[in-house]
Scaffold this active site. Structure first.
Site, PDB file in Angstrom:
ATOM      1  N   GLN A   7       0.694  -1.089  -0.473  1.00 18.65           N
ATOM      2  CA  GLN A   7      -0.010  -0.354   0.024  1.00 18.65           C
ATOM      3  C   GLN A   7       1.125   1.229   0.324  1.00 18.65           C
ATOM      4  O   GLN A   7       0.284   2.407  -0.268  1.00 18.65           O
ATOM      5  CB  GLN A   7      -1.028   0.097   1.340  1.00 18.65           C
ATOM      6  N   CYS A  27     -18.147  -9.269   5.954  1.00 21.03           N
ATOM      7  CA  CYS A  27     -19.366 -10.176   5.180  1.00 21.03           C
ATOM      8  C   CYS A  27     -18.952 -10.366   4.237  1.00 21.03           C
ATOM      9  O   CYS A  27     -19.894 -11.909   3.483  1.00 21.03           O
ATOM     10  CB  CYS A  27     -20.352  -9.128   5.529  1.00 21.03           C
ATOM     11  N   THR A  37       7.519 -19.317 -17.093  1.00 21.17           N
ATOM     12  CA  THR A  37       8.209 -18.794 -18.661  1.00 21.17           C
ATOM     13  C   THR A  37       7.326 -16.792 -17.681  1.00 21.17           C
ATOM     14  O   THR A  37       6.464 -16.591 -17.337  1.00 21.17           O
ATOM     15  CB  THR A  37       7.509 -19.011 -19.765  1.00 21.17           C
TER      16      THR A  37
HETATM   17  N1  PLP Z   1       0.055  -7.011   1.274  1.00 19.09           N
HETATM   18  C1  PLP Z   1      -1.243  -5.457   1.585  1.00 19.09           C
HETATM   19  C2  PLP Z   1      -1.005  -4.645   2.566  1.00 19.09           C
HETATM   20  C3  PLP Z   1      -2.525  -5.094   0.339  1.00 19.09           C
HETATM   21  O1  PLP Z   1      -3.133  -4.218   0.905  1.00 19.09           O
HETATM   22  C4  PLP Z   1      -2.637  -6.518  -0.182  1.00 19.09           C
HETATM   23  C5  PLP Z   1      -3.705  -6.346  -1.251  1.00 19.09           C
HETATM   24  O2  PLP Z   1      -4.969  -5.778  -0.748  1.00 19.09           O
HETATM   25  C6  PLP Z   1      -1.517  -7.481  -0.075  1.00 19.09           C
HETATM   26  C7  PLP Z   1      -0.710  -7.424   0.566  1.00 19.09           C
HETATM   27  C8  PLP Z   1      -2.013  -8.226  -1.301  1.00 19.09           C
HETATM   28  O3  PLP Z   1      -1.895  -8.258  -2.432  1.00 19.09           O
HETATM   29  P1  PLP Z   1      -1.567  -9.150  -3.678  1.00 19.09           P
HETATM   30  O4  PLP Z   1      -3.139  -8.300  -4.425  1.00 19.09           O
HETATM   31  O5  PLP Z   1      -0.806  -8.509  -4.840  1.00 19.09           O
HETATM   32  O6  PLP Z   1      -1.727 -10.179  -3.822  1.00 19.09           O
END
Ligand code: PLP
Length: 388
Positions: free
Chosen positions: A181, A327, A239
């Protein structure tokens, strides 16, 4: 058609035109396998290496320290499981994390717990922060890894990563951060921030879904996550997803340009949303501290409101947001993040996360501010527990 306001950029983003345009040749004309020796193969290989340079440059790393993955979740799994496997052999069986990580980290830790690891979940405070001091006090000679997210996906709080990294470095403990994030929203420099491993994901920064990267500092050992061919320096067979990797390169280059100026504009809109809602809607509260917070993150809980009903009504008005209640994922449990900052269940259930970005206009903000209070009033009027 009515207005459409996408305010769920923490969930995913659109693929930008420049990202899309940069990918097209690798789906059409330059479709060679990067492992092939003829020119369309070599072109694809070259494009991957250019993307690797861009990802590295965006976080202050060297290209040889970047491994492309299938997503942020894979990057988290790889960093944590690899370190656990390697350091267990040295008698280190403890992992330190927080109680409000993304499930990509929490569930990986739970998996390792079944394999003999002790997991220490540091509590975050009521504003959604963990301190370097807490990390320092938790480290023992059994600690294999500290894994703490750069910025929280639900409440947007940005952690003191540089200080936590310094504590880990001093103690000789590896430090991984889930920066999914944070990349593109916060200036990140893996060297200055004392980071040993960092996870990032393409689809949060206008690249497609299904591509991510893991930074691993030179000298930190890494076990293969997927055995197979020689791709990713023999560490991750298969790949390569060439077009998406190219897209990630374009996206991260754009996302990390002029971060301060871009974020200042987004922050202004975010603050207008927060301030207006907090001052006009009774019995609501902002979740997560206001200081070190992602520029686009709004997370507000409304008393006597059910999060899912709120989302559905907003959806009918053309607004996409998300709720702290889980939910939609088939569970009635409220978000573990909102529980971690101490919200009672009934309050956590009535939460709304809006994540805006550079595409969010002033008119979009006006529309959000017109619709959200209206929906809250309607839902409360129907609620048997509302006594306002
Ligand atoms: N870590 C955080 C803080 C995330 O917000 C997210 C996705 O929402 C992920 C990991 C997972 O990333 P990805 O959707 O690319 O697997």
């Amino acid at each position: 058609m009515g207005r459409f306001v996408y305010a769920d950029n923490a969930a995913t983003t659109n693929v930008s035109k420049s990202v899309f345009d940069s990918m097209v040749p690798y789906l059409t004309t330059h479709y060679g396998n990067p492992s092939s020796i003829y020119s369309v193969g070599r072109d694809a290989k070259k494009a991957i290496e250019v993307a690797r340079q861009k990802v590295a440059a965006a976080i202050g790393a060297q290209p040889t320290e970047i491994y492309f993955t299938g997503c942020g979740t894979e990057s988290d799994n790889w960093a944590i499981k690899s370190t656990a496997e390697l350091l267990k052999q040295k008698g280190k069986n403890q992992i330190i994390t927080t109680n409000f990580e993304h499930h990509a980290v929490l569930h990986t830790c739970e998996h390792l717990k079944k394999h003999g690891f002790e997991i220490i979940y540091l509590p975050v405070d009521s504003e959604g922060y963990v301190s370097a001091e807490q990390v320092k006090n938790a480290i023992t000679d059994k600690t294999a890894l500290v894994t703490i997210m750069y910025a929280n996906n639900e409440i947007g709080t940005i952690q003191p990563i540089r200080e936590i990294g310094a504590v880990c470095r001093e103690a000789g403990v590896l430090f991984h951060t889930d920066a999914v994030q944070a990349v593109g929203h916060v200036n990140i420099d893996v060297a200055a921030d004392n980071i040993d491993m960092l996870s990032l994901s393409g689809h949060k920064i206008h690249a497609p879904k299904g591509v991510g990267a893991l930074y691993v500092r030179k000298g930190v050992r890494l076990v293969n996550f997927i055995d197979g061919g020689a791709q990713e320096r023999n560490r991750r067979g298969g790949t390569e997803n060439v077009a998406s990797i190219v897209g990630l390169g374009t996206a991260i280059e754009e996302a990390t340009k002029d971060i301060e100026a871009r974020m200042a504009k987004i922050r202004e809109k975010r603050d207008r949303i927060i301030d207006t809602i907090l001052t006009t809607v009774p019995k609501c509260r902002l979740n997560g501290g206001r200081g070190k917070r992602l520029a686009g993150n709004v997370n507000i809980s409304f008393e006597a409101v059910e999060g899912e009903a709120l989302l559905l009504r907003l959806d009918m008005m053309g607004i996409c947001g998300s709720s702290g209640s889980a939910c939609t994922s088939g569970s009635l449990d409220p978000s573990h993040v909102l529980m971690a900052i101490g919200l009672p269940h009934e309050i956590a259930h009535g939460s709304l996360r809006l994540s805006i970005n550079e595409d969010t206009t002033d008119e979009d903000v006006d529309y959000i501010l017109e619709c959200v209070p209206k929906v809250i009033t309607t839902l409360r009027a129907m609620s048997p527990i509302w006594n306002g």
